[in-house]
Design a protein around this motif. Structure first.
Motif, PDB file in Angstrom:
ATOM      1  N   ILE A 198       0.837  -1.281  -0.013  1.00 21.59           N
ATOM      2  CA  ILE A 198       0.005   0.020  -0.036  1.00 21.59           C
ATOM      3  C   ILE A 198       1.116   1.220  -0.066  1.00 21.59           C
ATOM      4  N   THR A 199       0.412   2.017  -0.844  1.00 26.77           N
ATOM      5  CA  THR A 199       1.432   3.329  -0.898  1.00 26.77           C
ATOM      6  C   THR A 199       0.582   4.475  -0.385  1.00 26.77           C
ATOM      7  N   GLY A 200       1.314   5.637  -0.052  1.00 29.48           N
ATOM      8  CA  GLY A 200       0.903   6.926   0.664  1.00 29.48           C
ATOM      9  C   GLY A 200       1.548   7.931   0.614  1.00 29.48           C
ATOM     10  N   LYS A 201       1.144   9.097   0.914  1.00 27.49           N
ATOM     11  CA  LYS A 201       1.985  10.532   1.256  1.00 27.49           C
ATOM     12  C   LYS A 201       2.407  10.514   2.660  1.00 27.49           C
ATOM     13  N   THR A 202       1.410  10.151   3.457  1.00 32.32           N
ATOM     14  CA  THR A 202       1.844  10.450   5.054  1.00 32.32           C
ATOM     15  C   THR A 202       1.456   9.090   5.701  1.00 32.32           C
ATOM     16  N   PHE A 203       2.146   8.800   6.481  1.00 34.04           N
ATOM     17  CA  PHE A 203       1.896   7.419   7.299  1.00 34.04           C
ATOM     18  C   PHE A 203       1.752   7.621   8.794  1.00 34.04           C
ATOM     19  N   ILE A 204       0.801   7.197   9.414  1.00 35.65           N
ATOM     20  CA  ILE A 204       0.398   7.164  11.003  1.00 35.65           C
ATOM     21  C   ILE A 204       0.369   5.817  11.496  1.00 35.65           C
ATOM     22  N   VAL A 205       1.334   5.590  12.449  1.00 39.33           N
ATOM     23  CA  VAL A 205       1.358   4.256  12.977  1.00 39.33           C
ATOM     24  C   VAL A 205       0.615   4.498  14.348  1.00 39.33           C
ATOM     25  N   ALA A 206      -0.563   3.870  14.425  1.00 41.05           N
ATOM     26  CA  ALA A 206      -1.638   4.087  15.616  1.00 41.05           C
ATOM     27  C   ALA A 206      -2.042   2.657  16.229  1.00 41.05           C
ATOM     28  N   ALA A 207      -1.279   1.780  16.126  1.00 40.44           N
ATOM     29  CA  ALA A 207      -1.371   0.683  16.815  1.00 40.44           C
ATOM     30  C   ALA A 207      -1.147   0.559  18.446  1.00 40.44           C
ATOM     31  N   ASN A 208      -1.192  -0.338  19.294  1.00 39.73           N
ATOM     32  CA  ASN A 208      -0.728  -0.040  20.764  1.00 39.73           C
ATOM     33  C   ASN A 208       0.690   0.387  21.012  1.00 39.73           C
ATOM     34  N   GLY A 209       0.980   0.235  22.366  1.00 37.70           N
ATOM     35  CA  GLY A 209       2.365   0.439  22.807  1.00 37.70           C
ATOM     36  C   GLY A 209       3.135  -0.573  22.409  1.00 37.70           C
ATOM     37  N   ILE A 210       2.673  -1.789  22.279  1.00 32.67           N
ATOM     38  CA  ILE A 210       3.492  -2.998  21.809  1.00 32.67           C
ATOM     39  C   ILE A 210       3.699  -3.025  20.327  1.00 32.67           C
ATOM     40  N   GLU A 211       2.564  -3.089  19.635  1.00 28.98           N
ATOM     41  CA  GLU A 211       2.610  -3.580  18.383  1.00 28.98           C
ATOM     42  C   GLU A 211       3.299  -2.315  17.448  1.00 28.98           C
ATOM     43  N   SER A 212       3.160  -1.289  17.808  1.00 34.18           N
ATOM     44  CA  SER A 212       3.635   0.026  17.192  1.00 34.18           C
ATOM     45  C   SER A 212       5.405  -0.143  17.230  1.00 34.18           C
ATOM     46  N   PRO A 213       6.196  -0.154  18.472  1.00 33.80           N
ATOM     47  CA  PRO A 213       7.325  -0.240  18.310  1.00 33.80           C
ATOM     48  C   PRO A 213       7.696  -1.489  17.724  1.00 33.80           C
ATOM     49  N   ARG A 214       7.057  -2.684  17.772  1.00 36.90           N
ATOM     50  CA  ARG A 214       7.287  -3.824  17.239  1.00 36.90           C
ATOM     51  C   ARG A 214       7.438  -3.569  15.662  1.00 36.90           C
ATOM     52  N   LEU A 215       6.368  -2.991  14.962  1.00 37.78           N
ATOM     53  CA  LEU A 215       6.331  -2.675  13.692  1.00 37.78           C
ATOM     54  C   LEU A 215       7.640  -1.825  13.169  1.00 37.78           C
ATOM     55  N   LEU A 216       7.958  -0.551  14.044  1.00 42.15           N
ATOM     56  CA  LEU A 216       9.384  -0.027  13.488  1.00 42.15           C
ATOM     57  C   LEU A 216      10.522  -0.755  13.666  1.00 42.15           C
ATOM     58  N   LEU A 217      10.658  -1.726  14.604  1.00 45.65           N
ATOM     59  CA  LEU A 217      11.744  -2.541  14.659  1.00 45.65           C
ATOM     60  C   LEU A 217      11.859  -3.649  13.621  1.00 45.65           C
ATOM     61  N   LEU A 218      10.469  -4.058  13.265  1.00 48.72           N
ATOM     62  CA  LEU A 218      10.668  -4.863  11.885  1.00 48.72           C
ATOM     63  C   LEU A 218      10.809  -4.355  10.664  1.00 48.72           C
ATOM     64  N   SER A 219      10.864  -3.241  10.654  1.00 42.58           N
ATOM     65  CA  SER A 219      11.129  -2.378   9.365  1.00 42.58           C
ATOM     66  C   SER A 219      12.725  -2.032   9.227  1.00 42.58           C
ATOM     67  N   ALA A 220      13.487  -2.533   9.936  1.00 36.44           N
ATOM     68  CA  ALA A 220      15.006  -2.459   9.839  1.00 36.44           C
ATOM     69  C   ALA A 220      15.392  -2.531   8.370  1.00 36.44           C
ATOM     70  N   SER A 221      16.277  -1.900   7.868  1.00 31.79           N
ATOM     71  CA  SER A 221      16.779  -1.898   6.410  1.00 31.79           C
ATOM     72  C   SER A 221      18.436  -1.608   6.519  1.00 31.79           C
ATOM     73  N   GLU A 222      19.047  -1.577   5.433  1.00 27.86           N
ATOM     74  CA  GLU A 222      20.320  -1.556   5.316  1.00 27.86           C
ATOM     75  C   GLU A 222      20.612   0.073   5.785  1.00 27.86           C
ATOM     76  N   LYS A 223      19.529   1.237   5.497  1.00 31.14           N
ATOM     77  CA  LYS A 223      19.984   2.497   5.801  1.00 31.14           C
ATOM     78  C   LYS A 223      19.578   2.475   7.245  1.00 31.14           C
ATOM     79  N   PHE A 224      18.734   1.713   7.913  1.00 27.13           N
ATOM     80  CA  PHE A 224      18.121   2.033   9.050  1.00 27.13           C
ATOM     81  C   PHE A 224      18.212   0.648   9.788  1.00 27.13           C
ATOM     82  N   PRO A 225      19.597   0.025  10.054  1.00 21.93           N
ATOM     83  CA  PRO A 225      19.718  -1.373  10.607  1.00 21.93           C
ATOM     84  C   PRO A 225      19.142  -1.482  12.104  1.00 21.93           C
TER      85      PRO A 225
END
Length: 538
Positions: free
Chosen positions: A269-296
């Motif tokens: 899914i593409t978009g212009k602006t993204f808002i992560v609004a899951a709870n205090g466990i699933e939101s940080p989990r998603l950010l950590l899962l989204s690691a990349s070469e630029k953001f290890p």
């Protein structure tokens, strides 16, 4: 993996905060898409599950997790979704479904106190917020008018306007407790998102005493109502869309959300602006899962702060028998509290707290206890009636300070979709334990005033969890120790915003939902002003 859809705003999570954030954006003329990991559910389905459950005291029983979007379950046995790293267990309960976890809440909608925003400068503990109470006050009011909040005048939180409605009428038990404690303790009606009259097309409370796990008539506001209102306004909600990664471009801007459907087919899914609004466990989990070469280390995590400062509101409690019949179990389950210890100079030494009275029927719990003791017949009837009429309970709601070692991380275990499970690192410090010790004096005095006998304190050192997950995406003014700024924007990704209880930098002594919603509504106004609100379609 073909693009499935695109929108001006892509919101992750359809709970109260995600849905009402999306609704405010779409009302300004933006196109908004919500991605919800779990299935669509209705109030009728949930009520039927509750009525048919063999575990009536297990408030999670009407909310079974789906294989493609699991959440923690502890009864009849732990499903091991939230991996415990200790040293103290953190058995968080939440749901990944349409509308999120507030199908299943007590609807307490307290505002923080003005001093809660500056506990470091006032008391030398914790951190200060990057905003003041006055900055947030109009957004508290907006949140309360959306949800339909009632409360007593003397909450300690200044108001520019009155509550939308008067509190639900006291039950007999709460009236007697207030009368008997008068002169020593002021017992006030809890601030709740629960109708005392018809409001926003929903009926007034009729006293079902099942606010947790479900209000069967929607007198109590919940995430299902919020999600439905978002869809009615024009938000598109895509359920069964378990987001497992956010993609970014070379500049760090988020360009897409990747999700699995229940058959583990990937979608983008593409978009212009993204808002992560899951709870205090699933939101940080998603950010950590989204690691990349630029953001290890994961997104928004160059300072290693994502997931840190995990907070909740631990509780200890006292159960005892009053010297008169009270008959708990009519009306809301959590109707009244004592608030005199929410703030004061003592906060430099120990945790503040509220004292919350329980109004849950004693019949189910007493029945199970007596049967387990082997009590039957006349003795069973006698003891059941006594407990149902006279047993009462109160608990403290304690502040936890933000400590970086209390955190949500990724486990080396994976769920059924092959995604790493969240892992909780948690401890309860001396500051909170000293607050619990201080509250014991109040427990004893309340029992004395109620003619209490057979006092049963919770086991020393044991703390119940109130499921007020916050702090794991802390906003702040210092980029070294915060994940986002006061508007929820992540510093490394200009079009990625965070909303929900995780952004709260301190926990105070009150439930986290209204505070997080007010912060989110303030965020939306900033985003729209910054981007220039799109004009609604003619």
């Amino acid at each position: 993996m073909a693009d499935q859809s695109s929108a001006d705003f892509v919101v992750i999570g359809s709970g109260i905060i995600g849905s009402l954030t999306a609704r405010k954006l779409v009302q300004a003329g933006a196109s908004v898409l919500i991605l919800e990991a779990g299935p669509r559910v209705t109030r009728d389905e949930i009520v039927a599950r509750f009525r048919n459950s063999t575990r009536r005291s297990d408030w999670m029983s009407p909310y079974p997790p789906s294989a493609w979007a699991p959440h923690p379950i502890y009864q009849p046995k732990d499903n091991d979704y939230l991996v415990q790293a200790g040293p103290y267990p953190y058995p968080a309960e939440y749901m990944r479904i349409y509308g999120g976890s507030t199908w299943h809440w007590a609807a307490q909608a307290w505002r923080h106190l003005p001093n809660d925003f500056k506990i470091h400068s006032q008391y030398g503990v914790g951190v200060d917020w990057p905003m003041t109470y006055d900055d947030l006050e109009p957004f508290y009011q907006e949140a309360e008018e959306i949800m339909g909040v009632s409360g007593a005048a003397n909450t300690g939180s200044p108001r520019a306007k009155p509550f939308p409605m008067e509190p639900v009428v006291d039950s007999w038990a709460m009236r007697r407790i207030r009368e008997r404690l008068a002169g020593t303790f002021e017992v006030v009606a809890n601030t709740t998102a629960r109708n005392s009259r018809t409001y926003d097309g929903r009926p007034p409370c009729c006293g079902n005493n099942s606010c947790q796990p479900i209000c069967p008539i929607d007198a109590q506001y919940n995430g299902g109502v919020a999600a439905a209102s978002a869809e009615a306004a024009g938000v598109r909600i895509m359920v069964n869309a378990n987001v497992y990664k956010l993609e970014h471009d070379d500049k760090g801007r988020i360009v897409a959300a990747l999700y699995y459907d229940p058959d583990k087919r990937p979608h983008r899914i593409t978009g212009k602006t993204f808002i992560v609004a899951a709870n205090g466990i699933e939101s940080p989990r998603l950010l950590l899962l989204s690691a990349s070469e630029k953001f290890p280390k994961g997104l928004a995590n160059s300072n290693d702060m994502v997931g840190r400062h995990l907070m909740d509101h631990p509780s200890t409690s006292l159960t005892f028998d009053a010297d008169e019949d009270l008959w708990l179990g009519r009306g809301p389950q959590s109707p009244s509290s004592i608030n005199t210890m929410r703030d004061g100079p003592f906060r430099s030494q120990h945790s503040p707290y509220r004292l919350d009275f329980t109004n849950i029927s004693r019949v189910d719990g007493t029945t199970k206890s007596l049967i387990s003791e082997g009590v039957y017949g006349v003795e069973f009837e006698k003891r059941l009636r006594h407990s149902a009429a006279r047993e009462m309970n109160l608990k403290n709601v304690l502040e936890v300070l933000p400590h970086p070692e209390n955190r949500i991380a990724l486990s080396d275990q994976k769920d059924a979709m092959g995604i790493p499970k969240p892992q909780a690192h948690y401890a309860i410090d001396d500051y909170t334990r000293k607050g619990a010790e201080r509250s014991t004096d109040d427990f004893k005095r309340v029992a004395e005033l109620m003619g209490g006998t057979n006092l049963r304190f919770s086991k020393e050192g044991d703390f119940a969890n109130n499921q007020h997950i916050c702090g794991t995406l802390s906003m702040g003014s210092d980029p070294a120790v915060s994940v986002c700024d006061q508007w929820g924007r992540t510093r490394e990704h200009e079009n990625l915003f965070l909303a929900g209880t995780g952004v709260l930098p301190t926990s105070g002594t009150c439930n986290s939902t209204e505070n997080a919603l007010a912060v989110a509504l303030r965020m939306v106004r900033h985003i729209l002003a910054e981007q220039g609100a799109p004009k609604p379609a003619a």
